[in-house]
Design a protein around this motif. Structure first.
Motif, PDB file in Angstrom:
ATOM      1  N   ALA A  96      -0.167  -6.003  -6.803  1.00  0.00           N
ATOM      2  CA  ALA A  96       0.004  -4.546  -6.798  1.00  0.00           C
ATOM      3  C   ALA A  96      -1.332  -3.837  -6.611  1.00  0.00           C
ATOM      4  O   ALA A  96      -1.427  -2.855  -5.860  1.00  0.00           O
ATOM      5  CB  ALA A  96       0.665  -4.086  -8.093  1.00  0.00           C
ATOM      6  N   ARG A  97      -2.379  -4.324  -7.244  1.00  0.00           N
ATOM      7  CA  ARG A  97      -3.705  -3.723  -7.089  1.00  0.00           C
ATOM      8  C   ARG A  97      -4.182  -3.849  -5.650  1.00  0.00           C
ATOM      9  O   ARG A  97      -4.733  -2.912  -5.081  1.00  0.00           O
ATOM     10  CB  ARG A  97      -4.691  -4.387  -8.043  1.00  0.00           C
ATOM     11  CG  ARG A  97      -6.057  -3.721  -8.056  1.00  0.00           C
ATOM     12  CD  ARG A  97      -7.062  -4.699  -7.530  1.00  0.00           C
ATOM     13  NE  ARG A  97      -8.397  -4.122  -7.493  1.00  0.00           N
ATOM     14  CZ  ARG A  97      -9.241  -4.360  -6.519  1.00  0.00           C
ATOM     15  NH1 ARG A  97      -8.901  -5.120  -5.518  1.00  0.00           N
ATOM     16  NH2 ARG A  97     -10.434  -3.855  -6.534  1.00  0.00           N
ATOM     17  N   ASN A  98      -3.980  -5.020  -5.037  1.00  0.00           N
ATOM     18  CA  ASN A  98      -4.397  -5.216  -3.657  1.00  0.00           C
ATOM     19  C   ASN A  98      -3.645  -4.288  -2.705  1.00  0.00           C
ATOM     20  O   ASN A  98      -4.232  -3.728  -1.775  1.00  0.00           O
ATOM     21  CB  ASN A  98      -4.195  -6.671  -3.232  1.00  0.00           C
ATOM     22  CG  ASN A  98      -5.160  -7.611  -3.928  1.00  0.00           C
ATOM     23  OD1 ASN A  98      -6.161  -7.200  -4.492  1.00  0.00           O
ATOM     24  ND2 ASN A  98      -4.841  -8.889  -3.900  1.00  0.00           N
ATOM     25  N   VAL A  99      -2.343  -4.107  -2.949  1.00  0.00           N
ATOM     26  CA  VAL A  99      -1.556  -3.201  -2.096  1.00  0.00           C
ATOM     27  C   VAL A  99      -2.044  -1.764  -2.255  1.00  0.00           C
ATOM     28  O   VAL A  99      -2.225  -1.040  -1.265  1.00  0.00           O
ATOM     29  CB  VAL A  99      -0.051  -3.322  -2.412  1.00  0.00           C
ATOM     30  CG1 VAL A  99       0.743  -2.193  -1.773  1.00  0.00           C
ATOM     31  CG2 VAL A  99       0.479  -4.666  -1.966  1.00  0.00           C
ATOM     32  N   LEU A 100      -2.271  -1.337  -3.481  1.00  0.00           N
ATOM     33  CA  LEU A 100      -2.714   0.036  -3.715  1.00  0.00           C
ATOM     34  C   LEU A 100      -4.108   0.302  -3.146  1.00  0.00           C
ATOM     35  O   LEU A 100      -4.352   1.352  -2.554  1.00  0.00           O
ATOM     36  CB  LEU A 100      -2.676   0.357  -5.205  1.00  0.00           C
ATOM     37  CG  LEU A 100      -1.278   0.484  -5.795  1.00  0.00           C
ATOM     38  CD1 LEU A 100      -1.350   0.666  -7.298  1.00  0.00           C
ATOM     39  CD2 LEU A 100      -0.523   1.619  -5.154  1.00  0.00           C
ATOM     40  N   VAL A 101      -5.014  -0.650  -3.300  1.00  0.00           N
ATOM     41  CA  VAL A 101      -6.359  -0.475  -2.748  1.00  0.00           C
ATOM     42  C   VAL A 101      -6.296  -0.466  -1.221  1.00  0.00           C
ATOM     43  O   VAL A 101      -6.982   0.320  -0.571  1.00  0.00           O
ATOM     44  CB  VAL A 101      -7.321  -1.560  -3.269  1.00  0.00           C
ATOM     45  CG1 VAL A 101      -8.617  -1.590  -2.475  1.00  0.00           C
ATOM     46  CG2 VAL A 101      -7.621  -1.325  -4.735  1.00  0.00           C
ATOM     47  N   GLY A 102      -5.449  -1.319  -0.638  1.00  0.00           N
ATOM     48  CA  GLY A 102      -5.284  -1.306   0.814  1.00  0.00           C
ATOM     49  C   GLY A 102      -4.746   0.021   1.310  1.00  0.00           C
ATOM     50  O   GLY A 102      -5.223   0.561   2.319  1.00  0.00           O
ATOM     51  N   ALA A 103      -3.764   0.563   0.611  1.00  0.00           N
ATOM     52  CA  ALA A 103      -3.217   1.864   0.994  1.00  0.00           C
ATOM     53  C   ALA A 103      -4.269   2.960   0.836  1.00  0.00           C
ATOM     54  O   ALA A 103      -4.365   3.869   1.676  1.00  0.00           O
ATOM     55  CB  ALA A 103      -1.986   2.188   0.153  1.00  0.00           C
ATOM     56  N   LEU A 104      -5.080   2.881  -0.204  1.00  0.00           N
ATOM     57  CA  LEU A 104      -6.143   3.862  -0.409  1.00  0.00           C
ATOM     58  C   LEU A 104      -7.178   3.791   0.715  1.00  0.00           C
ATOM     59  O   LEU A 104      -7.631   4.825   1.216  1.00  0.00           O
ATOM     60  CB  LEU A 104      -6.822   3.640  -1.761  1.00  0.00           C
ATOM     61  CG  LEU A 104      -7.977   4.573  -2.103  1.00  0.00           C
ATOM     62  CD1 LEU A 104      -7.475   5.992  -2.272  1.00  0.00           C
ATOM     63  CD2 LEU A 104      -8.686   4.097  -3.347  1.00  0.00           C
ATOM     64  N   ILE A 105      -7.537   2.598   1.124  1.00  0.00           N
ATOM     65  CA  ILE A 105      -8.509   2.448   2.214  1.00  0.00           C
ATOM     66  C   ILE A 105      -7.944   3.015   3.511  1.00  0.00           C
ATOM     67  O   ILE A 105      -8.644   3.709   4.259  1.00  0.00           O
ATOM     68  CB  ILE A 105      -8.911   0.968   2.370  1.00  0.00           C
ATOM     69  CG1 ILE A 105      -9.788   0.544   1.187  1.00  0.00           C
ATOM     70  CG2 ILE A 105      -9.645   0.728   3.689  1.00  0.00           C
ATOM     71  CD1 ILE A 105     -10.095  -0.930   1.141  1.00  0.00           C
ATOM     72  N   ILE A 106      -6.669   2.745   3.795  1.00  0.00           N
ATOM     73  CA  ILE A 106      -6.036   3.298   4.998  1.00  0.00           C
ATOM     74  C   ILE A 106      -6.030   4.826   4.942  1.00  0.00           C
ATOM     75  O   ILE A 106      -6.332   5.503   5.931  1.00  0.00           O
ATOM     76  CB  ILE A 106      -4.619   2.728   5.176  1.00  0.00           C
ATOM     77  CG1 ILE A 106      -4.693   1.256   5.549  1.00  0.00           C
ATOM     78  CG2 ILE A 106      -3.839   3.516   6.225  1.00  0.00           C
ATOM     79  CD1 ILE A 106      -3.357   0.553   5.547  1.00  0.00           C
ATOM     80  N   TYR A 107      -5.716   5.382   3.792  1.00  0.00           N
ATOM     81  CA  TYR A 107      -5.703   6.836   3.628  1.00  0.00           C
ATOM     82  C   TYR A 107      -7.089   7.432   3.862  1.00  0.00           C
ATOM     83  O   TYR A 107      -7.242   8.437   4.571  1.00  0.00           O
ATOM     84  CB  TYR A 107      -5.188   7.192   2.234  1.00  0.00           C
ATOM     85  CG  TYR A 107      -5.296   8.657   1.904  1.00  0.00           C
ATOM     86  CD1 TYR A 107      -4.417   9.585   2.453  1.00  0.00           C
ATOM     87  CD2 TYR A 107      -6.289   9.114   1.053  1.00  0.00           C
ATOM     88  CE1 TYR A 107      -4.520  10.931   2.157  1.00  0.00           C
ATOM     89  CE2 TYR A 107      -6.394  10.456   0.754  1.00  0.00           C
ATOM     90  CZ  TYR A 107      -5.514  11.360   1.308  1.00  0.00           C
ATOM     91  OH  TYR A 107      -5.630  12.695   1.014  1.00  0.00           O
ATOM     92  N   ILE A 108      -8.105   6.823   3.271  1.00  0.00           N
ATOM     93  CA  ILE A 108      -9.470   7.343   3.405  1.00  0.00           C
ATOM     94  C   ILE A 108      -9.940   7.256   4.856  1.00  0.00           C
ATOM     95  O   ILE A 108     -10.539   8.200   5.383  1.00  0.00           O
ATOM     96  CB  ILE A 108     -10.428   6.592   2.454  1.00  0.00           C
ATOM     97  CG1 ILE A 108     -10.120   6.976   1.002  1.00  0.00           C
ATOM     98  CG2 ILE A 108     -11.886   6.894   2.787  1.00  0.00           C
ATOM     99  CD1 ILE A 108     -10.849   6.148  -0.022  1.00  0.00           C
TER     100      ILE A 108
END
Length: 124
Positions: A96-108
């Motif tokens: 879950a942490r990896n998915v959320l960090v990946g989504a955050l990087i895509i957003y940024i």
């Protein structure tokens, strides 16, 4: 501060920031969490058995861990169940942490690209 110290500080900050966004290894995090849970259950049961202090309601764990009892054999069974439960919990937490960090990087990155190309039509 001189320019060399500022450059070194900036490089250290970039390195630290880059490391903070690296993905967690799911299996390793699961094993670490499972081992901690197993040791916790085993040591809690061992302390109760060695102190002969049966006022602690550890027997309630038999509702969650099949075969667990406040005995030495039960401590091993409880440790095995706790390892399994801790592994699953740790693996899912890392996932879950990896998915959320990946989504955050895509957003940024998307937001940065939009800011860069905001005035694109002004240059045409």
């Amino acid at each position: 501060m001189n320019a060399a110290e500022l450059a070194a500080g900036r490089e250290a900050a970039v390195t630290a920031l880059t490391r903070s966004f690296l993905p967690l290894h799911k299996r390793a995090f699961g094993v670490a969490t499972g081992t901690a849970a197993a040791l916790g259950i085993f040591l809690a049961t061992a302390v109760v058995l060695l102190r002969s202090d049966h006022d602690v309601p550890l027997w309630l764990l038999q509702e969650y861990f099949s075969g667990y009892s406040v005995t030495w054999v039960g401590a091993l069974i409880g440790a095995a169940w706790a390892f399994f439960a801790g592994f699953v919990m740790g693996w899912f937490l890392a996932f879950a942490r990896n998915v959320l960090v990946g989504a955050l990087i895509i957003y940024i990155r998307t937001k940065a690209d939009l800011v860069q190309s905001r005035d694109l039509l002004d240059h045409i």
